[in-house]
Design a protein around this motif. Structure first.
Motif, PDB file in Angstrom:
ATOM      1  N   ARG A 289      47.067  30.898  81.483  1.00  0.00           N
ATOM      2  CA  ARG A 289      48.316  32.532  80.758  1.00  0.00           C
ATOM      3  C   ARG A 289      49.041  31.634  80.069  1.00  0.00           C
ATOM      4  NH1 ARG A 289      50.640  36.046  79.586  1.00  0.00           N
ATOM      5  NH2 ARG A 289      50.672  38.399  80.679  1.00  0.00           N
ATOM      6  N   GLU A 290      49.520  30.693  79.992  1.00  0.00           N
ATOM      7  CA  GLU A 290      50.480  30.012  78.317  1.00  0.00           C
ATOM      8  C   GLU A 290      49.185  30.898  77.356  1.00  0.00           C
ATOM      9  OE1 GLU A 290      53.402  26.972  80.001  1.00  0.00           O
ATOM     10  OE2 GLU A 290      50.879  26.901  79.507  1.00  0.00           O
ATOM     11  N   PHE A 291      48.166  30.539  77.461  1.00  0.00           N
ATOM     12  CA  PHE A 291      47.374  30.591  76.141  1.00  0.00           C
ATOM     13  C   PHE A 291      47.023  32.041  75.682  1.00  0.00           C
ATOM     14  CE2 PHE A 291      42.610  31.201  75.107  1.00  0.00           C
ATOM     15  CZ  PHE A 291      42.440  30.324  73.783  1.00  0.00           C
ATOM     16  N   VAL A 292      46.646  32.815  77.333  1.00  0.00           N
ATOM     17  CA  VAL A 292      46.081  33.927  75.768  1.00  0.00           C
ATOM     18  C   VAL A 292      47.641  34.750  75.917  1.00  0.00           C
ATOM     19  CG1 VAL A 292      43.937  33.830  77.810  1.00  0.00           C
ATOM     20  CG2 VAL A 292      46.559  34.544  78.773  1.00  0.00           C
ATOM     21  N   ASP A 293      48.891  34.288  75.723  1.00  0.00           N
ATOM     22  CA  ASP A 293      49.270  34.803  75.586  1.00  0.00           C
ATOM     23  C   ASP A 293      50.420  34.161  74.942  1.00  0.00           C
ATOM     24  OD1 ASP A 293      51.176  37.484  74.767  1.00  0.00           O
ATOM     25  OD2 ASP A 293      52.772  37.232  77.142  1.00  0.00           O
ATOM     26  N   ARG A 294      49.898  32.875  74.337  1.00  0.00           N
ATOM     27  CA  ARG A 294      50.152  32.319  73.027  1.00  0.00           C
ATOM     28  C   ARG A 294      50.763  32.566  71.215  1.00  0.00           C
ATOM     29  NH1 ARG A 294      44.655  33.068  72.496  1.00  0.00           N
ATOM     30  NH2 ARG A 294      43.726  33.765  70.765  1.00  0.00           N
ATOM     31  N   LEU A 295      50.587  34.124  70.822  1.00  0.00           N
ATOM     32  CA  LEU A 295      51.439  34.780  70.473  1.00  0.00           C
ATOM     33  C   LEU A 295      52.886  34.699  70.407  1.00  0.00           C
ATOM     34  CD1 LEU A 295      48.570  36.658  67.570  1.00  0.00           C
ATOM     35  CD2 LEU A 295      49.401  34.259  67.850  1.00  0.00           C
ATOM     36  N   ARG A 296      53.049  35.227  71.824  1.00  0.00           N
ATOM     37  CA  ARG A 296      54.316  35.603  72.263  1.00  0.00           C
ATOM     38  C   ARG A 296      55.547  34.670  71.446  1.00  0.00           C
ATOM     39  NH1 ARG A 296      55.259  37.632  78.058  1.00  0.00           N
ATOM     40  NH2 ARG A 296      56.731  39.916  77.797  1.00  0.00           N
ATOM     41  N   PRO A 297      55.387  33.696  71.880  1.00  0.00           N
ATOM     42  CA  PRO A 297      56.545  32.720  70.974  1.00  0.00           C
ATOM     43  C   PRO A 297      56.551  32.765  69.956  1.00  0.00           C
ATOM     44  CG  PRO A 297      55.289  31.340  72.304  1.00  0.00           C
ATOM     45  CD  PRO A 297      54.935  32.626  72.663  1.00  0.00           C
ATOM     46  N   ILE A 298      55.838  32.820  69.003  1.00  0.00           N
ATOM     47  CA  ILE A 298      55.363  33.440  68.063  1.00  0.00           C
ATOM     48  C   ILE A 298      56.073  34.014  67.303  1.00  0.00           C
ATOM     49  CG2 ILE A 298      54.043  33.042  65.515  1.00  0.00           C
ATOM     50  CD1 ILE A 298      52.360  31.040  66.867  1.00  0.00           C
ATOM     51  N   GLU A 299      56.036  35.436  68.054  1.00  0.00           N
ATOM     52  CA  GLU A 299      56.076  36.424  68.239  1.00  0.00           C
ATOM     53  C   GLU A 299      57.066  37.273  67.858  1.00  0.00           C
ATOM     54  OE1 GLU A 299      56.605  41.258  69.908  1.00  0.00           O
ATOM     55  OE2 GLU A 299      54.977  40.248  70.097  1.00  0.00           O
ATOM     56  N   ALA A 300      58.241  36.597  69.169  1.00  0.00           N
ATOM     57  CA  ALA A 300      59.903  35.965  69.147  1.00  0.00           C
ATOM     58  C   ALA A 300      60.639  35.117  68.215  1.00  0.00           C
ATOM     59  CB  ALA A 300      59.909  35.298  70.295  1.00  0.00           C
ATOM     60  N   GLN A 301      59.976  33.993  67.273  1.00  0.00           N
ATOM     61  CA  GLN A 301      60.090  33.831  66.014  1.00  0.00           C
ATOM     62  C   GLN A 301      60.550  34.006  65.142  1.00  0.00           C
ATOM     63  OE1 GLN A 301      58.236  30.032  65.376  1.00  0.00           O
ATOM     64  NE2 GLN A 301      59.696  29.420  63.763  1.00  0.00           N
ATOM     65  N   LEU A 302      59.110  35.024  65.343  1.00  0.00           N
ATOM     66  CA  LEU A 302      59.564  36.454  63.608  1.00  0.00           C
ATOM     67  C   LEU A 302      60.234  37.000  63.874  1.00  0.00           C
ATOM     68  CD1 LEU A 302      55.179  36.353  62.464  1.00  0.00           C
ATOM     69  CD2 LEU A 302      57.099  34.661  61.897  1.00  0.00           C
ATOM     70  N   ARG A 303      60.568  37.883  64.989  1.00  0.00           N
ATOM     71  CA  ARG A 303      61.640  38.630  64.922  1.00  0.00           C
ATOM     72  C   ARG A 303      63.252  38.734  64.740  1.00  0.00           C
ATOM     73  NH1 ARG A 303      60.220  44.086  67.821  1.00  0.00           N
ATOM     74  NH2 ARG A 303      58.062  43.458  68.856  1.00  0.00           N
ATOM     75  N   SER A 304      63.197  36.833  65.501  1.00  0.00           N
ATOM     76  CA  SER A 304      64.218  36.573  65.431  1.00  0.00           C
ATOM     77  C   SER A 304      64.561  36.068  63.865  1.00  0.00           C
ATOM     78  CB  SER A 304      64.543  35.204  65.929  1.00  0.00           C
ATOM     79  OG  SER A 304      65.916  34.693  65.896  1.00  0.00           O
TER      80      SER A 304
END
Length: 420
Positions: A289-304
Motif C-alpha cells: 500500500r505504501e508503494f502504490v501510493d508513493r507519490l502522496r508524500p511528494i504531493e504533500a511536499q509540493l503543495r506545502s
C-alpha cells in the motif's frame, strides 16, 4: 432537478436561451464553478465554459451530449482535472464534471466495476481489502479511471501487462451521438477499441470493468543509480525482457552539475542484481500500500512549498527504442534546471511495444517503447520562461513523431489555448 443560478434554460451568447434536457443531476453557471472548470493542473491554458454539469447518472451524460449535438454546443468530460494542455477544457461549451460519478461496485475475484469519475485510489482502497489490485496502476492515484483509460495509461507494470486500457473487460460509453452503449471485445468491439487511448474523440467513458490480480502484502524496492545512460537503458531492457521484477520504472535526476539515472525495480522477493551495471544500489522493504501510493508524500511536499499550484507545461512522449539513447542524450543536454523548474522531474522507462494491444493507445513503431516524461513547473507570472518551456515541449513532440514515436496525453488537434 436542481440548477444553479438559472431556471430551465441555458443562455447562449448571440443565440438566446435554450431549453435544457431533464437531468437527475445539476447544472451550474456560478462563477466559482466556471472558474474551477476553466483551468486544469497544467495551469497555462484557460477556457471559460458556459456551464458545468454535475451528473447523477450516465444517462445524464448521454442527455448532455445529445443536447450539445442538437444545439451545436461543445461538450467535454472532466475527470480529476489533471490534464496539462487543456484537453478537458472548453470555450463557450459545457464541462461535465465526472467526479459525481465515482462509484466502486461489488466485484468478483478477478474484476471490479468502477464509475469513470472514481479515482484510482478509491479502486485500490476497495481491492486491497481482498488482496487484489489492478495489474497496471498509474504512479499518481488521484487520476480518474475514465480519464486514464481515455489516454491509455502506463505504469511500472506495463512491461508485463501493457497499458491500463489493455486491462478492462468492458466499458459503458456515451457516443458522440448521445447514445449510452456497453462495449467489450465481444460486443460493440469497434467502439471498445476506438475509445481507449483517443482522449474522448469517439465517446465518453462512464463506467469500466477493470481486471484484477493478486497483490502482495510487502515489496522490496531496488533503487539502482547509474551515471551512464546507455548502461541504464540496457539494464532496463534486460529486466523487462526477463520479467525479473514485477515493476520497473525510472527517472533522470540532475545533481552536482550532471544527470544521473535511477532505475526502480520492485518485487515481493529480491531477484539478483549483481549482473547489472549500476553504480550504487539501495534495497528497502515497504508495504504494498505504501508503494502504490508513493507519490502522496511528494504531493504533500509540493503543495506545502507552493509549486503544486504553479503552471505545469509538461511533455510526455513515447520514443522508439532504437532512437531513444540519442534523443534522450540530446534532450537532457538542453534541459537546464531552469527549464525543468522547482519540483520538476523526468520520467524514463521502457516496455515491449507488443504488450500494448489496444489498437489506438499511442506507442512507438519499434519493438520497444521508451516513455520520456518531462514534468516541468514554471515560475508563476514568468511568461518568458513559460513560453520557452512550451516551445521545448513542442519540439520534443515533433521529434518523437518524426522518428516513429508518439505524443502521449497531448491535444489531438489545434486549440484556442491562451497562455496564463
Amino acid at each position: 432537478m436542481a440548477h444553479h443560478d438559472f431556471e430551465r434554460r441555458l443562455p447562449i451568447p448571440g443565440r438566446g436561451a435554450v431549453a435544457l434536457p431533464e437531468l437527475a443531476g445539476t447544472l451550474s453557471v456560478r462563477d466559482r464553478d466556471l472558474a474551477d472548470a476553466e483551468r486544469d493542473f497544467g495551469g497555462h491554458v484557460h477556457r471559460r465554459p458556459l456551464a458545468v454539469a454535475f451528473p447523477a447518472t450516465a444517462v445524464d451524460v448521454a442527455a448532455l451530449v445529445k443536447f450539445g449535438r442538437t444545439h451545436r454546443i461543445p461538450v467535454v468530460a472532466r475527470g480529476g482535472g489533471n490534464s496539462v494542455d487543456g484537453q478537458a477544457l472548453v470555450s463557450a461549451g459545457i464541462v461535465i464534471d465526472m467526479s459525481t460519478l465515482g462509484g466502486v461496485r461489488p466485484f468478483g475475484p478477478d474484476r471490479i466495476s468502477v464509475d469513470a469519475g472514481a479515482r484510482w485510489r478509491a479502486v485500490v482502497d476497495a481491492t486491497l481489502r481482498t488482496g487484489t489490485v489492478p495489474p497496471v496502476l498509474p504512479d499518481y492515484l488521484e487520476l480518474s479511471v475514465g480519464g486514464l483509460l481515455s489516454t491509455g495509461g502506463f505504469g511500472g507494470a506495463s512491461h508485463r501487462f501493457g497499458s491500463q486500457a489493455d486491462n478492462v473487460h468492458d466499458l459503458d460509453v456515451v457516443t458522440p451521438d448521445g447514445e449510452l452503449v456497453t462495449c467489450s471485445p465481444t460486443g460493440n468491439a469497434d467502439l471498445f477499441d476506438a475509445v481507449r487511448g483517443t482522449q474522448g474523440r469517439h465517446g465518453i467513458i462512464t463506467r469500466a470493468t477493470v481486471a484484477l490480480t493478486r497483490a502482495p502484502s510487502t515489496v522490496r524496492r531496488h533503487r539502482l543509480t547509474y551515471h551512464d545512460l546507455g548502461a541504464y537503458l540496457g539494464d532496463q531492457r534486460r529486466l523487462v525482457d526477463e520479467l525479473r521484477f514485477e515493476h520497473v520504472d525510472g527517472q533522470a535526476q540532475y545533481a552536482d552539475g550532471r544527470w544521473r539515472f535511477v532505475l526502480e525495480a520492485v518485487s515481493p522477493q529480491s531477484p539478483p542484481i549483481d549482473d547489472l551495471r549500476h553504480d550504487s544500489a539501495e534495497i528497502f522493504e515497504v508495504t504494498y500500500r505504501e508503494f502504490v501510493d508513493r507519490l502522496r508524500p511528494i504531493e504533500a511536499q509540493l503543495r506545502s512549498a507552493g509549486s503544486w499550484y504553479h503552471p505545469h507545461p509538461r511533455a510526455n512522449v513515447l520514443l522508439p527504442g532504437a532512437q531513444a539513447e540519442k534523443v534522450l542524450g540530446d534532450a537532457l543536454a538542453d534541459l537546464t534546471p531552469e527549464l525543468l523548474g522547482v519540483g520538476g522531474s523526468v520520467l524514463l522507462y521502457l516496455f515491449p511495444t507488443a504488450r500494448v494491444a489496444a489498437p489506438h493507445v499511442p506507442k512507438a513503431r519499434d519493438p520497444y517503447t521508451v516513455l520520456f516524461g518531462v514534468q516541468r513547473t514554471a515560475p508563476p507570472g514568468d511568461l518568458a520562461t513559460l513560453r520557452r518551456m512550451r516551445e521545448a515541449n513542442a519540439a520534443l513532440h515533433a521529434t518523437a513523431r518524426r522518428l516513429g514515436g508518439a505524443s502521449y496525453a497531448y491535444p489531438l488537434a489545434a486549440t484556442d489555448a491562451q497562455a496564463a
